[in-house]
Design an enzyme around this catalytic site. Sequence first.
Site, PDB file in Angstrom:
ATOM      1  N   HIS A  10      -2.748   6.333   3.799  1.00 47.53           N
ATOM      2  CA  HIS A  10      -1.088   6.980   4.374  1.00 47.53           C
ATOM      3  C   HIS A  10      -0.713   8.095   3.588  1.00 47.53           C
ATOM      4  CE1 HIS A  10      -1.511   3.099   6.114  1.00 47.53           C
ATOM      5  NE2 HIS A  10      -1.835   2.058   5.174  1.00 47.53           N
TER       6      HIS A  10
ATOM      7  N   CYS B 215       0.976  -1.238   0.248  1.00 46.09           N
ATOM      8  CA  CYS B 215      -0.195   0.018  -0.186  1.00 46.09           C
ATOM      9  C   CYS B 215       0.573   1.573   0.122  1.00 46.09           C
ATOM     10  CB  CYS B 215      -0.806   0.136   1.048  1.00 46.09           C
ATOM     11  SG  CYS B 215       0.215  -0.375   2.283  1.00 46.09           S
TER      12      CYS B 215
END
Length: 347
Positions: free
Chosen positions: A252, A137
């Site tokens: 993130h 990710c």
Amino acid sequence: MPLTPSDSAPRIALVGATGAVGTTLIQLIEERGFPYREIHLVASPRSAGRELTVDGRTCQVESLDTFDFSTVDLAFFSAGSSVSRKWVSHATAQGALVIDNTNAFRMDPGTPLVVPQVNAGELDRRPASGIVANPNCSTIPLVRLLRPVEDRWGIRRAVVSTYQAASGRGHSGIAELKEASRIALEDPAAQPPAVEFTPALAFDVIPFIDELLDSGFTLEEQKMLQESRKILGLPHLDLTTTCVRVPVVNSHSEAAWIECDDVVERDELARLLGAQPEVTVHDKDVIGAFPTPRTAGTPDHVHVGRIRVAPHNPRGFWLWVVADNLRIGAALNALQIAEALTERGTL
């Protein structure tokens, strides 16, 4: 709404359909109108029998233990590395092409590791392994920005710090952060839950994700190095990272220092990044502007801000990057792989 089904549209299975990535994938299939003839929602036996809605229709979750992969053309696996290691070979042996969203096969030489905006050419033929791997990710948004920089100036080295959200641990990670935050606010002396994150993540940051390696780096940090090298086709790329978990529910962030072979001009860099597909540059016109996990905007874009070329070293620059880890960092990239396979007729 989905495209009108046709005999050429794939039959698909979503393994891990009840998890955070699985439910996001269902949402994206609906939003993007990905065409399919049939869709099967698959999960562990304890989740079998649950009902989820896809494109307005109720679908019952089937048990992975008894699912027949010969009934589908394409299977998305988003149920963890241990599940993929056990079951992906069953799926490919029964003829399904697998898009795997775990670390199980990413570094397998016979398995392409794909970010369609970077190396879609890997999908021009069906992989011999029967698997296409979906990257980490934090790797996905980074390589989408490194590719044009490498092509324009060449990359000498990269130093990256990540700030990774609780949703990286799925529904259970989000729930634990919320519960730990509630407990800490009510009683700062209480011991909040610390199962998904150790120590507890509420009002703290944890510079440790995944398992510790003999090198002193964590597996998450090693993944970013190895995967970036493979995706970019740069086997000697000098990239080092520190991966940090932060008390954010989703999305993130990354602070990246990139040092190039040639001098970089800031305005050209901002234009170059802004010209990339599905990239939003926040400070192209307003220097110093920046995205955050809560304010970035469209969750299907990589968001970039704080673009700074170092005055003392004009070959080097900083980027601040924010991306939705459940979408760009997982489900969206997987679905874009499927879209590219469908367009190429290589399913």
